[in-house]
Design an enzyme around this catalytic site. Sequence first.
Site, short mmCIF file in Angstrom:
data_model
loop_
_atom_site.label_atom_id
_atom_site.label_comp_id
_atom_site.label_asym_id
_atom_site.label_seq_id
_atom_site.Cartn_x
_atom_site.Cartn_y
_atom_site.Cartn_z
N HIS A 492 0.91 -1.10 0.00
CA HIS A 492 0.07 0.14 -0.20
C HIS A 492 0.73 1.23 0.03
O HIS A 492 0.71 2.28 -0.87
CB HIS A 492 -0.78 -0.02 1.34
CG HIS A 492 -1.95 1.12 1.57
ND1 HIS A 492 -3.17 1.22 1.41
CD2 HIS A 492 -1.35 2.47 1.73
CE1 HIS A 492 -3.69 2.36 1.62
NE2 HIS A 492 -2.58 3.30 1.89
N GLU A 493 1.95 1.20 0.82
CA GLU A 493 2.62 2.51 1.05
C GLU A 493 3.60 2.64 0.04
O GLU A 493 3.75 3.74 -0.72
CB GLU A 493 3.36 2.54 2.47
CG GLU A 493 2.34 2.38 3.57
CD GLU A 493 1.50 3.88 3.69
OE1 GLU A 493 1.85 4.65 2.95
OE2 GLU A 493 0.70 3.49 4.58
N HIS A 497 0.55 4.25 -2.99
CA HIS A 497 0.92 5.66 -2.91
C HIS A 497 2.13 6.14 -3.84
O HIS A 497 2.37 7.23 -4.16
CB HIS A 497 1.18 6.18 -1.42
CG HIS A 497 0.17 6.11 -0.57
ND1 HIS A 497 -1.23 6.54 -1.35
CD2 HIS A 497 -0.37 5.44 0.53
CE1 HIS A 497 -2.18 6.33 -0.19
NE2 HIS A 497 -1.59 5.73 0.74
N GLU A 550 -6.63 6.54 -1.08
CA GLU A 550 -6.45 5.24 -0.27
C GLU A 550 -7.00 4.35 -0.94
O GLU A 550 -6.35 3.23 -0.66
CB GLU A 550 -7.19 5.58 1.02
CG GLU A 550 -6.36 6.70 1.99
CD GLU A 550 -4.84 6.50 2.20
OE1 GLU A 550 -4.68 5.43 2.04
OE2 GLU A 550 -4.25 7.51 2.40
#
Length: 769
Positions: A492-493, A497, A550
């Site tokens: 995710h990070e 992103h 997100e």
Amino acid sequence: MNRKLCSTFVGFAVQFRRACVLSCRLHKQLHCVSVRKHHHCTMVDSQYYLPNDIGISALDCAEAFRLLSPKEKLYAHYLSRAAWYGGLVVLLQTSSESASIYVLLQRVFRQQSPAQLESVAMDAGLSPEEYQAFLVYAAGLYANMGNYKSFGDTKFVPNLSKEKLKALLWQSQAFKDSPTEMEALWNSSADLIYSLEDRQKQLGLGDKGITTYFSGNCCLEDAELAQKFLDSKNLSAYNTRLFKREAVAGKNSYEVRLASSVQNDCVVDGETDTRCGKYEFGEAVFTVRRGDYAPLMKKVSENLEKAQAYAANENQRRMLEEYVRSFTFGSVEAHKEGSRYWIKDKGPIVESYIGFIESYRDPFGSRGEFEGFVAIVNKAMSARFGQLVSSAEVLLPELPWPSAFEKDTFLKPDFTSLDVLTFAGSGIPAGINIPNYDDIRQTEGFKNVSLGNVLAVAYATQKEKLTFLDEKDKDLYIKWKGPSFEVQVGLHELLGHGSGKLFVQDEKGNFNFERQNVRNPETGELISSWYKGNETWDSKFSTIASSYEECRAECVGLYLCLNKQVLSIFGHEGEDAEDVVYVNWLTMVRAGLLGLEFYTPDSQSWRQAHMQARFVILRVLLETGEGLVTLQETTGADGRPDALITLDRAKIHTVGKSAIQRFLCKLQVHKSTADVDGGRALYDRYSAVTSSGSHDFLRLRETVLLRKEERKMFVQANTRINGETVELVEYEGSATGLIRSFAEKFPEDAEEVESQLLELSKQDASCWC
């Protein structure tokens, strides 16, 4: 997302269509803190108070801190001091009453510890349950830095009567020592502590809630106009608030206030330029001023200056120098420059970041809430994340969009696992990808951090409290929830992103893509929209930007966790790896259902970006059909409404992967091309919570509220200098421990800080009415 104030109201409730059951989670004792009647039934709505058995855990960083050198400990100490002073800003960013409540509680607990106050409470007529409810409320106020939940943005009130709380305060030593001052604090905040008028139940803008990012007379149109003005002046909204003033010569008048310790509106020593002044903008007048949160910004800067003496290298020293310049003059450009040095500071033993960072709680999505963290590297776990970074260039082409939609060069970031020493703000996340400045992330880089000691305690689950899953899934879920979430956070990070290109035409007319060759994979046509000049992701997508991003990052995590190389990096092979994949996807669909807690039907709005994102993903997977995900309403063993969500693990790699692949590509195309209309239409459709269609999500929301478990709160250690050394002061994982940690937070200047908070709160009091 935000707040405002009006009068007092003692009522709220949830109507359940099937059954009206009077219940209270506080030792099964009914406390009608607030009750609203619907037809024939009355019911306590537990979402507006914190239960006495709420989970509270201490963040353990003792071993990591012990291994620091004396110089590193001093560096960490002064960074922590800066973070805690800055964290007080969140009180002023949350609600008009938060600062007064904080000071009221601090006055009480600095005089008497929770243990000493217990006998006072009994003498004042409180039961043990009522006193515990008071302690939990106080702990919640400290943990959230205000009286609205950091995760969900709903208000919480004490689960004891106003009369009992007043009786306790009147018997306290703080009241006996300063009755006039304590009574004034009570009178200024008591009604708002308990008020649950519709608008005050959640944070939001206009009639959707309250906010102190905007004055009470602002609406969405004012926010949009202000954003256009800020863009025209190349001013970031991150460190600003907007106040609508009396009209001037028939024109709407606005004050844009910058957070800074300096209050002069002219160019001052140490600054090369100023954006302060009065500007005509269309049919409006804007005045840009400095000085928001001035005394707190001064204390932040003073401690950052002290930390500079113990910096490990030139990048850290220059980083802190720029941060000080930012908080002194209100310059986001200086903070961006500091962030550039921060990116260059690879693999520090003591990691930190501070400033106006995340825009989740600004109802318009552009203004940052203050946060500051200080953490210590976990070398073993960081090695795994380092392997993931090394594999990024191989994994990024696996994402389901054409190469033209990916950054020209992947800028390998730092990705470390850290044990939190200090995290000042409204809440503590499990992972972070920063900085949030698009121009830096796209062309210069970013950092990822996973907060290991947060993960260790935040997601521990007791089987009896695990809702909405089949019994055969619960043991597997408990076993693999932690490891699977570690994988999801990493993907995710770093690759969520950290991926995807924004197509931009700069102020000189130059494009960062081949305009004549890049085609939209959804239509086959040349792309026809992009970001222009000073436009950013946040300014263009505004109210949906945080949640949309997100959702995109969560989808990347789901998609790439299917990759065996990724699973191997985290030490998962064979059947264990498949269990990790299954639990990761199962966690996501369950989270989508749990997300309904954070939707407000009255305003048809979402209060939490991540949970809206997970609900959207659930909707996408349900819509895919083919038996991949099923969601059915049931009746629990207790006779009350329940629900069951299931996932066919045999279809994850086929049906599930295809569904996420298609949806993720759409999300990226809209984002890359600045297609706000298309992106909003897509996201709003899946975000809709209705009672029509194959699932009655409004009724399911009632079931989720009935069976919800409150999020945990964290107790953090303090640091203090004793002679030549820095000591770590730890506290137990309880409401009492959390309260004590805050009562001892500012030993040198508590009264001064509290007076400053009250003065800052008072000077803007008229703006929220």
